[in-house]
Design an enzyme around this catalytic site. Structure first.
Site, PDB file in Angstrom:
ATOM      1  N   TRP A  93       0.835  -1.203   0.090  1.00  0.00           N
ATOM      2  CA  TRP A  93       0.003  -0.158  -0.033  1.00  0.00           C
ATOM      3  C   TRP A  93       0.862   1.210   0.126  1.00  0.00           C
ATOM      4  O   TRP A  93       0.617   2.201  -0.548  1.00  0.00           O
ATOM      5  CB  TRP A  93      -0.785   0.079   1.017  1.00  0.00           C
ATOM      6  CG  TRP A  93      -2.153  -0.957   0.651  1.00  0.00           C
ATOM      7  CD1 TRP A  93      -2.393  -2.067   1.136  1.00  0.00           C
ATOM      8  CD2 TRP A  93      -3.028  -0.443  -0.004  1.00  0.00           C
ATOM      9  NE1 TRP A  93      -3.516  -2.650   0.718  1.00  0.00           N
ATOM     10  CE2 TRP A  93      -4.049  -1.712  -0.171  1.00  0.00           C
ATOM     11  CE3 TRP A  93      -3.325   0.618  -0.875  1.00  0.00           C
ATOM     12  CZ2 TRP A  93      -5.097  -1.708  -1.085  1.00  0.00           C
ATOM     13  CZ3 TRP A  93      -4.683   0.541  -1.782  1.00  0.00           C
ATOM     14  CH2 TRP A  93      -5.338  -0.674  -1.648  1.00  0.00           C
TER      15      TRP A  93
ATOM     16  N   ASP B  77      -1.758   6.550   6.501  1.00  0.00           N
ATOM     17  CA  ASP B  77      -2.816   5.901   6.161  1.00  0.00           C
ATOM     18  C   ASP B  77      -2.976   4.696   7.196  1.00  0.00           C
ATOM     19  O   ASP B  77      -2.075   3.743   7.176  1.00  0.00           O
ATOM     20  CB  ASP B  77      -2.345   5.208   4.591  1.00  0.00           C
ATOM     21  CG  ASP B  77      -3.317   4.193   4.295  1.00  0.00           C
ATOM     22  OD1 ASP B  77      -4.269   3.940   4.994  1.00  0.00           O
ATOM     23  OD2 ASP B  77      -3.132   3.801   3.002  1.00  0.00           O
TER      24      ASP B  77
ATOM     25  N   LYS C 133     -12.539  -1.706   6.849  1.00  0.00           N
ATOM     26  CA  LYS C 133     -12.072  -2.508   7.699  1.00  0.00           C
ATOM     27  C   LYS C 133     -12.315  -2.691   9.310  1.00  0.00           C
ATOM     28  O   LYS C 133     -12.680  -3.426   9.732  1.00  0.00           O
ATOM     29  CB  LYS C 133     -10.354  -2.483   7.840  1.00  0.00           C
ATOM     30  CG  LYS C 133      -9.650  -1.715   6.618  1.00  0.00           C
ATOM     31  CD  LYS C 133      -9.640  -2.986   5.644  1.00  0.00           C
ATOM     32  CE  LYS C 133      -8.515  -2.385   4.602  1.00  0.00           C
ATOM     33  NZ  LYS C 133      -8.576  -3.429   3.453  1.00  0.00           N
TER      34      LYS C 133
END
Length: 362
Positions: A105, A176, A200
């Site tokens: 990511w 993030d 999530k």
């Protein structure tokens, strides 16, 4: 229905209590005669839902008063473009953005930011296949960088920051936190921006959360769409355009549920216990492997491999018969992955551990 435990990395398991409340309120929210999906985002009913969600999130993370909470669309991947479009204009052009590359990511974030600024990879763990986090003293930071970007939990690679860097200048840290927000105590004041997709630990896919310090607003590049200009979104209390109303509603239910359950400190204690239980089982012998350095193993996303990978399909089939779902690893790394977010009860982790032991023949 047979009881199952869903280990999906996202969209992921939500608290049963939240789903039951949402189901009960689906057709008629609090006597309004409307579903939340049917409400005007500017009407008093939804405004109360939005205000409660903001209040409860601020309480959960102890968010200081000089930070704005924004609800946007596009997910974490889109925010990788929205972040530089909002922040690189703070510095004389061409601006530089620093990155610590710790997995898939952060790699995506680097590629996206390079479209809007000069990118400096201050440190990378690519050489050890993203199984560690580079020591802060090794980071080659840019004086006066527009910001330093970190992915503080790599969902695919399973590494998690267990510290917050201390910088020597006023460079804001952008984090993030898509896959571990609300799972551990965080000092929000140490960051300039915290962002993440909701799917999530917060709610359904489609909702993006941004927590941004007020002094970082107002420097968006001219090419930034107005709906993604944080200053514009903040000025209109996330109502500049129609927000993801149902996602905000579910997020608000999750926030209230977490507060009733003891807040983030209670979640962190539970997550430590769940992660320890699972990692201990994986480390019991070499039948399974977790390749991440122990000091930066994720509490949320646990990748692992069978010593004999020809057994992968048999393992997954046996897990499915026991109601243990979504254990296949990401296609880019293979193997297995168990995501054990806040809503995964310790009973689910214990059921997985029992199956790990059974399959290994212990």
């Amino acid at each position: 229905m047979t009881h199952i435990f869903n280990f999906s990395a996202g969209p992921a398991v939500l608290p049963k209590e939240v789903l039951e409340q949402a189901a009960a309120e689906m057709l008629d929210w609090h006597g309004s005669g409307m579903s939340v999906m049917e409400m005007s985002h500017r009407g008093p009913e939804f405004i109360s839902i939005y205000q409660d969600a903001v209040r409860d999130l601020r309480a959960l993370l102890a968010i200081p008063a000089n930070y704005k909470i924004l609800f946007l669309q596009g997910g974490g991947l889109a925010e990788n473009a929205i972040v530089p479009m909002n922040l690189v204009g703070r510095r004389a052009q061409p601006a530089t953005v620093d990155f610590v590359h710790t997995g898939s990511w952060s790699g995506k974030s680097i590629a996206e930011a390079a479209r809007y600024a000069s990118v400096n990879v201050a440190a990378s763990s690519e050489s050890d296949k993203f199984t560690s986090i580079p020591a802060p003293e090794s980071w080659r930071l840019t004086p006066g960088a527009a910001y330093l970007h970190l992915c503080t939990n790599e969902t695919i690679d399973g590494v998690e920051f267990n510290f917050t860097p201390e910088l020597s200048d006023d460079t804001p840290i952008v984090a993030d936190m898509s896959s571990h927000i609300l799972s551990r105590v965080v000092d929000v004041s140490k960051y300039g921006v915290i962002f993440g997709g909701a799917q999530k630990n917060i709610g359904p896919a489609g909702l993006t959360l941004v927590i941004v310090r007020e002094d970082l607003l107002g420097s968006a590049l001219p090419i930034c769409p107005s709906a993604f200009d944080w200053a514009t979104v903040a000025k209109h209390d996330s109502m500049y355009n129609t927000p993801p109303t149902y996602g905000i509603y579910i997020a608000g239910l999750v926030f209230a549920h977490l507060l009733r359950a003891g807040g983030v400190p209670a979640m962190e204690r539970r997550n430590i216990a769940k992660a320890r239980l699972l990692y201990d089982a994986l480390d019991a012998d070499d039948f399974y492997q977790n390749r991440v350095a122990p000091d930066c193993r994720s509490r949320m996303n646990v990748p692992f491999y069978l010593r004999d990978e020809s057994l992968n399909e048999k393992f997954l089939a046996g897990a499915k018969t026991r109601g243990l779902l979504q254990l296949k690893g990401h296609k880019s790394v293979g193997g297995m992955r168990a995501s054990i977010y806040n809503a995964m009860p310790i009973e689910g982790v214990q059921a997985l551990v029992d199956y790990l032991n059974e399959f290994a023949g212990r």
